[in-house]
Motif scaffolding. Structure first.
Motif, PDB file in Angstrom:
ATOM      1  N   TYR A  61       0.832  -1.200   0.000  1.00  0.00           N
ATOM      2  CA  TYR A  61       0.000   0.000   0.000  1.00  0.00           C
ATOM      3  C   TYR A  61       0.868   1.252   0.000  1.00  0.00           C
ATOM      4  O   TYR A  61       1.916   1.281   0.634  1.00  0.00           O
ATOM      5  N   ASP A  62       0.370   2.314  -0.651  1.00  0.00           N
ATOM      6  CA  ASP A  62       1.050   3.604  -0.552  1.00  0.00           C
ATOM      7  C   ASP A  62       0.273   4.568   0.338  1.00  0.00           C
ATOM      8  O   ASP A  62       0.739   5.653   0.644  1.00  0.00           O
ATOM      9  N   THR A  63      -0.925   4.168   0.786  1.00  0.00           N
ATOM     10  CA  THR A  63      -1.692   4.931   1.770  1.00  0.00           C
ATOM     11  C   THR A  63      -2.284   3.950   2.774  1.00  0.00           C
ATOM     12  O   THR A  63      -2.469   2.769   2.464  1.00  0.00           O
ATOM     13  N   CYS A  64      -2.602   4.439   3.954  1.00  0.00           N
ATOM     14  CA  CYS A  64      -3.164   3.565   4.987  1.00  0.00           C
ATOM     15  C   CYS A  64      -4.627   3.217   4.740  1.00  0.00           C
ATOM     16  O   CYS A  64      -5.117   2.220   5.234  1.00  0.00           O
ATOM     17  N   ASN A  65      -5.342   4.041   3.996  1.00  0.00           N
ATOM     18  CA  ASN A  65      -6.770   3.807   3.826  1.00  0.00           C
ATOM     19  C   ASN A  65      -7.164   3.539   2.371  1.00  0.00           C
ATOM     20  O   ASN A  65      -8.332   3.616   2.028  1.00  0.00           O
ATOM     21  N   GLY A  66      -6.205   3.212   1.516  1.00  0.00           N
ATOM     22  CA  GLY A  66      -6.510   2.946   0.107  1.00  0.00           C
ATOM     23  C   GLY A  66      -6.438   1.467  -0.223  1.00  0.00           C
ATOM     24  O   GLY A  66      -6.222   0.621   0.639  1.00  0.00           O
ATOM     25  N   LEU A  67      -6.617   1.175  -1.489  1.00  0.00           N
ATOM     26  CA  LEU A  67      -6.487  -0.191  -1.986  1.00  0.00           C
ATOM     27  C   LEU A  67      -5.014  -0.526  -2.199  1.00  0.00           C
ATOM     28  O   LEU A  67      -4.200   0.375  -2.415  1.00  0.00           O
ATOM     29  N   PRO A  68      -4.661  -1.822  -2.158  1.00  0.00           N
ATOM     30  CA  PRO A  68      -3.260  -2.171  -2.379  1.00  0.00           C
ATOM     31  C   PRO A  68      -2.812  -1.841  -3.804  1.00  0.00           C
ATOM     32  O   PRO A  68      -3.592  -1.966  -4.751  1.00  0.00           O
ATOM     33  N   ARG A  69      -1.556  -1.403  -3.931  1.00  0.00           N
ATOM     34  CA  ARG A  69      -0.957  -1.180  -5.257  1.00  0.00           C
ATOM     35  C   ARG A  69      -0.785  -2.505  -5.973  1.00  0.00           C
ATOM     36  O   ARG A  69      -1.050  -2.620  -7.158  1.00  0.00           O
ATOM     37  N   VAL A  70      -0.272  -3.496  -5.258  1.00  0.00           N
ATOM     38  CA  VAL A  70      -0.085  -4.859  -5.766  1.00  0.00           C
ATOM     39  C   VAL A  70      -0.286  -5.826  -4.615  1.00  0.00           C
ATOM     40  O   VAL A  70      -0.166  -5.457  -3.447  1.00  0.00           O
ATOM     41  N   SER A  71      -0.576  -7.078  -4.950  1.00  0.00           N
ATOM     42  CA  SER A  71      -0.669  -8.119  -3.924  1.00  0.00           C
ATOM     43  C   SER A  71      -0.203  -9.431  -4.529  1.00  0.00           C
ATOM     44  O   SER A  71      -0.151  -9.589  -5.753  1.00  0.00           O
ATOM     45  N   GLN A  72       0.136 -10.363  -3.659  1.00  0.00           N
ATOM     46  CA  GLN A  72       0.613 -11.667  -4.111  1.00  0.00           C
ATOM     47  C   GLN A  72       0.177 -12.719  -3.122  1.00  0.00           C
ATOM     48  O   GLN A  72       0.404 -12.572  -1.931  1.00  0.00           O
ATOM     49  N   GLY A  73      -0.446 -13.764  -3.611  1.00  0.00           N
ATOM     50  CA  GLY A  73      -0.830 -14.903  -2.797  1.00  0.00           C
ATOM     51  C   GLY A  73      -1.077 -16.074  -3.736  1.00  0.00           C
ATOM     52  O   GLY A  73      -2.153 -16.183  -4.305  1.00  0.00           O
ATOM     53  N   TYR A  74      -0.071 -16.895  -3.960  1.00  0.00           N
ATOM     54  CA  TYR A  74      -0.201 -18.014  -4.886  1.00  0.00           C
ATOM     55  C   TYR A  74      -1.233 -19.013  -4.377  1.00  0.00           C
ATOM     56  O   TYR A  74      -1.232 -19.369  -3.207  1.00  0.00           O
ATOM     57  N   ALA A  75      -2.085 -19.484  -5.270  1.00  0.00           N
ATOM     58  CA  ALA A  75      -3.149 -20.408  -4.886  1.00  0.00           C
ATOM     59  C   ALA A  75      -2.615 -21.776  -4.468  1.00  0.00           C
ATOM     60  O   ALA A  75      -3.149 -22.403  -3.579  1.00  0.00           O
ATOM     61  N   TYR A  76      -1.538 -22.251  -5.089  1.00  0.00           N
ATOM     62  CA  TYR A  76      -1.062 -23.609  -4.809  1.00  0.00           C
ATOM     63  C   TYR A  76       0.352 -23.643  -4.252  1.00  0.00           C
ATOM     64  O   TYR A  76       1.068 -24.613  -4.416  1.00  0.00           O
ATOM     65  N   ALA A  77       0.763 -22.564  -3.616  1.00  0.00           N
ATOM     66  CA  ALA A  77       2.069 -22.505  -2.955  1.00  0.00           C
ATOM     67  C   ALA A  77       1.909 -21.756  -1.650  1.00  0.00           C
ATOM     68  O   ALA A  77       1.090 -20.850  -1.545  1.00  0.00           O
ATOM     69  N   ASN A  78       2.680 -22.109  -0.650  1.00  0.00           N
ATOM     70  CA  ASN A  78       2.515 -21.454   0.648  1.00  0.00           C
ATOM     71  C   ASN A  78       3.360 -20.188   0.800  1.00  0.00           C
ATOM     72  O   ASN A  78       3.146 -19.403   1.698  1.00  0.00           O
TER      73      ASN A  78
END
Length: 84
Positions: free
Chosen positions: A30-47
């Motif tokens: 995030y670039d602000t505390c109350n906004g949406l994330p700029r990018v995110s990552q969470g692989y579905a089949y990897a931990n």
């Protein structure tokens, strides 16, 4: 977790749970505390996670690391690395 980004710099955020951990990590940047994330990552089949981000501007960035499901003990969930 937060850091001061420098415009044009590539940042790599990695999270790897210990062997045998049931953790499934998610990272959001995030670039602000109350906004949406700029990018995110969470692989579905990897931990683990690996998030690459080239900052378009200089400024404070916030990293939100979580685990899904949230009930996994923190010591089993996060071993993180940050590089620029």
């Amino acid at each position: 977790m937060r850091f001061d980004a420098i415009a044009g710099t590539l940042y790599v955020i990695e999270g790897t749970p210990p062997d045998g951990s049931p953790a499934n990590l998610l990272a959001e940047l995030y670039d602000t505390c109350n906004g949406l994330p700029r990018v995110s990552q969470g692989y579905a089949y990897a931990n683990g996670i690996r998030l690459e981000y080239r900052s378009p501007v200089s400024g404070r960035m916030n990293i939100h690391l979580t685990n899904n499901p949230g009930g996994v003990w923190r010591g089993s969930a996060i071993a993180s690395q940050f590089a620029r």
